[in-house]
Design a protein around this motif. Sequence first.
Motif, PDB file in Angstrom:
ATOM      1  N   ARG A 291      -3.657  -6.660   6.425  1.00 45.31           N
ATOM      2  CA  ARG A 291      -4.686  -7.161   7.339  1.00 45.31           C
ATOM      3  C   ARG A 291      -6.014  -6.644   6.836  1.00 45.31           C
ATOM      4  NH1 ARG A 291      -7.136  -4.785  11.620  1.00 45.31           N
ATOM      5  NH2 ARG A 291      -5.627  -3.094  11.651  1.00 45.31           N
ATOM      6  N   VAL A 292      -6.963  -7.549   6.613  1.00 46.76           N
ATOM      7  CA  VAL A 292      -8.287  -7.163   6.144  1.00 46.76           C
ATOM      8  C   VAL A 292      -9.240  -7.227   7.321  1.00 46.76           C
ATOM      9  CG1 VAL A 292     -10.159  -7.656   4.542  1.00 46.76           C
ATOM     10  CG2 VAL A 292      -7.783  -8.007   3.830  1.00 46.76           C
ATOM     11  N   ASP A 293      -9.906  -6.104   7.554  1.00 43.79           N
ATOM     12  CA  ASP A 293     -10.850  -5.964   8.657  1.00 43.79           C
ATOM     13  C   ASP A 293     -12.189  -5.545   8.058  1.00 43.79           C
ATOM     14  OD1 ASP A 293     -12.064  -5.642  11.118  1.00 43.79           O
ATOM     15  OD2 ASP A 293     -11.091  -3.713  11.530  1.00 43.79           O
ATOM     16  N   GLY A 294     -13.023  -6.525   7.733  1.00 44.73           N
ATOM     17  CA  GLY A 294     -14.303  -6.225   7.103  1.00 44.73           C
ATOM     18  C   GLY A 294     -14.099  -5.647   5.713  1.00 44.73           C
ATOM     19  N   ALA A 295     -14.560  -4.411   5.498  1.00 41.62           N
ATOM     20  CA  ALA A 295     -14.472  -3.771   4.189  1.00 41.62           C
ATOM     21  C   ALA A 295     -13.200  -2.942   4.020  1.00 41.62           C
ATOM     22  CB  ALA A 295     -15.700  -2.881   3.978  1.00 41.62           C
ATOM     23  N   THR A 296     -12.293  -2.997   4.993  1.00 35.75           N
ATOM     24  CA  THR A 296     -11.055  -2.216   4.930  1.00 35.75           C
ATOM     25  C   THR A 296      -9.835  -3.121   4.913  1.00 35.75           C
ATOM     26  OG1 THR A 296     -12.138  -0.458   6.194  1.00 35.75           O
ATOM     27  CG2 THR A 296      -9.746  -0.369   6.054  1.00 35.75           C
ATOM     28  N   ALA A 297      -8.918  -2.800   3.999  1.00 40.66           N
ATOM     29  CA  ALA A 297      -7.631  -3.507   3.945  1.00 40.66           C
ATOM     30  C   ALA A 297      -6.584  -2.558   4.523  1.00 40.66           C
ATOM     31  CB  ALA A 297      -7.281  -3.871   2.512  1.00 40.66           C
ATOM     32  N   HIS A 298      -5.924  -2.985   5.576  1.00 35.16           N
ATOM     33  CA  HIS A 298      -4.865  -2.193   6.212  1.00 35.16           C
ATOM     34  C   HIS A 298      -3.532  -2.719   5.660  1.00 35.16           C
ATOM     35  CE1 HIS A 298      -7.758  -0.547   9.074  1.00 35.16           C
ATOM     36  NE2 HIS A 298      -8.273  -1.776   9.089  1.00 35.16           N
ATOM     37  N   VAL A 299      -2.872  -1.901   4.850  1.00 33.89           N
ATOM     38  CA  VAL A 299      -1.642  -2.311   4.177  1.00 33.89           C
ATOM     39  C   VAL A 299      -0.463  -1.572   4.798  1.00 33.89           C
ATOM     40  CG1 VAL A 299      -0.431  -2.468   1.971  1.00 33.89           C
ATOM     41  CG2 VAL A 299      -2.927  -2.634   2.039  1.00 33.89           C
ATOM     42  N   THR A 300       0.534  -2.325   5.240  1.00 34.98           N
ATOM     43  CA  THR A 300       1.767  -1.719   5.718  1.00 34.98           C
ATOM     44  C   THR A 300       2.759  -1.786   4.561  1.00 34.98           C
ATOM     45  OG1 THR A 300       1.338  -2.406   7.984  1.00 34.98           O
ATOM     46  CG2 THR A 300       3.609  -1.790   7.445  1.00 34.98           C
ATOM     47  N   TRP A 301       3.179  -0.605   4.122  1.00 37.69           N
ATOM     48  CA  TRP A 301       4.122  -0.463   3.014  1.00 37.69           C
ATOM     49  C   TRP A 301       5.516  -0.224   3.568  1.00 37.69           C
ATOM     50  CZ3 TRP A 301       2.265  -1.405  -1.708  1.00 37.69           C
ATOM     51  CH2 TRP A 301       0.901  -1.211  -1.948  1.00 37.69           C
ATOM     52  N   LYS A 302       6.519  -0.614   2.806  1.00 41.12           N
ATOM     53  CA  LYS A 302       7.903  -0.319   3.150  1.00 41.12           C
ATOM     54  C   LYS A 302       8.547   0.313   1.923  1.00 41.12           C
ATOM     55  CE  LYS A 302      11.657  -2.182   5.735  1.00 41.12           C
ATOM     56  NZ  LYS A 302      12.067  -3.256   6.604  1.00 41.12           N
ATOM     57  N   SER A 303       9.210   1.444   2.132  1.00 40.85           N
ATOM     58  CA  SER A 303       9.858   2.130   1.023  1.00 40.85           C
ATOM     59  C   SER A 303      11.242   1.552   0.777  1.00 40.85           C
ATOM     60  CB  SER A 303       9.975   3.628   1.316  1.00 40.85           C
ATOM     61  OG  SER A 303      10.978   3.864   2.291  1.00 40.85           O
TER      62      SER A 303
ATOM     63  N   ALA B 210      -7.374  -4.565  -3.211  1.00 39.32           N
ATOM     64  CA  ALA B 210      -6.559  -4.315  -2.019  1.00 39.32           C
ATOM     65  C   ALA B 210      -6.555  -5.528  -1.096  1.00 39.32           C
ATOM     66  CB  ALA B 210      -7.055  -3.077  -1.282  1.00 39.32           C
ATOM     67  N   ARG B 211      -7.672  -6.215  -0.963  1.00 43.17           N
ATOM     68  CA  ARG B 211      -7.750  -7.373  -0.064  1.00 43.17           C
ATOM     69  C   ARG B 211      -6.913  -8.549  -0.558  1.00 43.17           C
ATOM     70  NH1 ARG B 211     -12.663  -7.234  -2.447  1.00 43.17           N
ATOM     71  NH2 ARG B 211     -13.107  -8.911  -3.910  1.00 43.17           N
ATOM     72  N   GLU B 212      -6.503  -8.527  -1.849  1.00 46.98           N
ATOM     73  CA  GLU B 212      -5.727  -9.620  -2.431  1.00 46.98           C
ATOM     74  C   GLU B 212      -4.221  -9.361  -2.419  1.00 46.98           C
ATOM     75  OE1 GLU B 212      -7.462  -9.855  -6.310  1.00 46.98           O
ATOM     76  OE2 GLU B 212      -9.314 -10.745  -5.568  1.00 46.98           O
ATOM     77  N   LEU B 213      -3.797  -8.222  -1.864  1.00 42.88           N
ATOM     78  CA  LEU B 213      -2.369  -7.934  -1.792  1.00 42.88           C
ATOM     79  C   LEU B 213      -1.667  -8.981  -0.950  1.00 42.88           C
ATOM     80  CD1 LEU B 213      -2.466  -4.069  -1.294  1.00 42.88           C
ATOM     81  CD2 LEU B 213      -1.534  -5.279  -3.279  1.00 42.88           C
ATOM     82  N   ARG B 214      -0.397  -9.233  -1.262  1.00 39.88           N
ATOM     83  CA  ARG B 214       0.408 -10.189  -0.519  1.00 39.88           C
ATOM     84  C   ARG B 214       1.741  -9.547  -0.152  1.00 39.88           C
ATOM     85  NH1 ARG B 214      -0.659 -14.813  -4.903  1.00 39.88           N
ATOM     86  NH2 ARG B 214       0.906 -13.591  -5.965  1.00 39.88           N
ATOM     87  N   ARG B 215       2.307 -10.015   0.918  1.00 43.02           N
ATOM     88  CA  ARG B 215       3.629  -9.534   1.333  1.00 43.02           C
ATOM     89  C   ARG B 215       4.607  -9.718   0.170  1.00 43.02           C
ATOM     90  NH1 ARG B 215       6.519  -9.198   6.516  1.00 43.02           N
ATOM     91  NH2 ARG B 215       8.719  -9.306   5.996  1.00 43.02           N
ATOM     92  N   GLY B 216       5.380  -8.681  -0.136  1.00 46.66           N
ATOM     93  CA  GLY B 216       6.349  -8.739  -1.221  1.00 46.66           C
ATOM     94  C   GLY B 216       5.869  -8.102  -2.509  1.00 46.66           C
ATOM     95  N   ASP B 217       4.545  -7.860  -2.655  1.00 42.81           N
ATOM     96  CA  ASP B 217       4.041  -7.177  -3.843  1.00 42.81           C
ATOM     97  C   ASP B 217       4.630  -5.772  -3.907  1.00 42.81           C
ATOM     98  OD1 ASP B 217       2.473  -9.322  -4.609  1.00 42.81           O
ATOM     99  OD2 ASP B 217       0.619  -8.514  -3.778  1.00 42.81           O
ATOM    100  N   VAL B 218       4.958  -5.304  -5.113  1.00 46.84           N
ATOM    101  CA  VAL B 218       5.572  -3.991  -5.302  1.00 46.84           C
ATOM    102  C   VAL B 218       4.615  -3.103  -6.070  1.00 46.84           C
ATOM    103  CG1 VAL B 218       7.534  -2.742  -6.283  1.00 46.84           C
ATOM    104  CG2 VAL B 218       7.879  -5.008  -5.286  1.00 46.84           C
ATOM    105  N   ARG B 219       4.294  -1.941  -5.503  1.00 44.70           N
ATOM    106  CA  ARG B 219       3.322  -1.020  -6.092  1.00 44.70           C
ATOM    107  C   ARG B 219       3.921  -0.279  -7.287  1.00 44.70           C
ATOM    108  NH1 ARG B 219      -1.142   2.655  -3.278  1.00 44.70           N
ATOM    109  NH2 ARG B 219      -2.122   3.298  -5.200  1.00 44.70           N
ATOM    110  N   GLU B 220       3.123  -0.098  -8.324  1.00 46.34           N
ATOM    111  CA  GLU B 220       3.515   0.647  -9.508  1.00 46.34           C
ATOM    112  C   GLU B 220       3.689   2.114  -9.141  1.00 46.34           C
ATOM    113  OE1 GLU B 220       4.424  -0.265 -12.379  1.00 46.34           O
ATOM    114  OE2 GLU B 220       4.307   1.554 -13.536  1.00 46.34           O
ATOM    115  N   GLY B 221       4.715   2.752  -9.663  1.00 44.11           N
ATOM    116  CA  GLY B 221       4.955   4.169  -9.412  1.00 44.11           C
ATOM    117  C   GLY B 221       6.424   4.491  -9.570  1.00 44.11           C
ATOM    118  N   ASP B 222       6.755   5.770  -9.358  1.00 44.55           N
ATOM    119  CA  ASP B 222       8.145   6.179  -9.550  1.00 44.55           C
ATOM    120  C   ASP B 222       9.030   5.836  -8.359  1.00 44.55           C
ATOM    121  OD1 ASP B 222       6.807   8.012  -7.997  1.00 44.55           O
ATOM    122  OD2 ASP B 222       7.776   9.775  -8.856  1.00 44.55           O
ATOM    123  N   ARG B 223       8.451   5.476  -7.223  1.00 39.85           N
ATOM    124  CA  ARG B 223       9.221   5.058  -6.048  1.00 39.85           C
ATOM    125  C   ARG B 223       8.781   3.670  -5.617  1.00 39.85           C
ATOM    126  NH1 ARG B 223       9.062  10.590  -2.653  1.00 39.85           N
ATOM    127  NH2 ARG B 223      10.354  11.767  -4.090  1.00 39.85           N
ATOM    128  N   ALA B 224       9.752   2.861  -5.236  1.00 43.15           N
ATOM    129  CA  ALA B 224       9.449   1.487  -4.828  1.00 43.15           C
ATOM    130  C   ALA B 224       8.722   1.473  -3.484  1.00 43.15           C
ATOM    131  CB  ALA B 224      10.729   0.666  -4.724  1.00 43.15           C
TER     132      ALA B 224
END
Length: 129
Positions: free
Chosen positions: A92-104, A71-85
């Motif tokens: 934003r990585v804050d210590g042991a937590t990665a805060h990911v903002t997704w866009k559908s 999760a900490r290695e995600l980059r803007r523009g990466d597309v998650r695997e699944g039936d919906r884009a």
Amino acid sequence: MTSGIEDTEGRGAALEVNPVGARVEIRAMAPPGGLTLVCTPARARELAAALTLAADEADSARSARPVTVKARELRRGDVREGDRAMTVDDIRVDGATAHVTWKSGAGRSWTQGYDADADITLRRRDGGR
């Protein structure tokens, strides 16, 4: 002002955008001479959408196998695997937590927290970074 594409002298021109394997073909048909194009904002958005779609199709053809990253290695523009884009809009990585903002694909966005070491399977890795 017309709604199409024109050269700098006001003569009409046509532009075709198509995926070709792992590349994008842009074909311009214009009067002889230079090829400087001017278009309305609406036509520019139409062209941008066509380029984005062609690039997405070319990327999909090239990367048939998903890739898994932390999760900490995600980059803007990466597309998650699944039936919906779902595309990474911000990370934003804050210590042991990665805060990911997704866009559908429908334009909605939300932020989700992950353990920074969690495995995230991607349909496509953003090659631009």
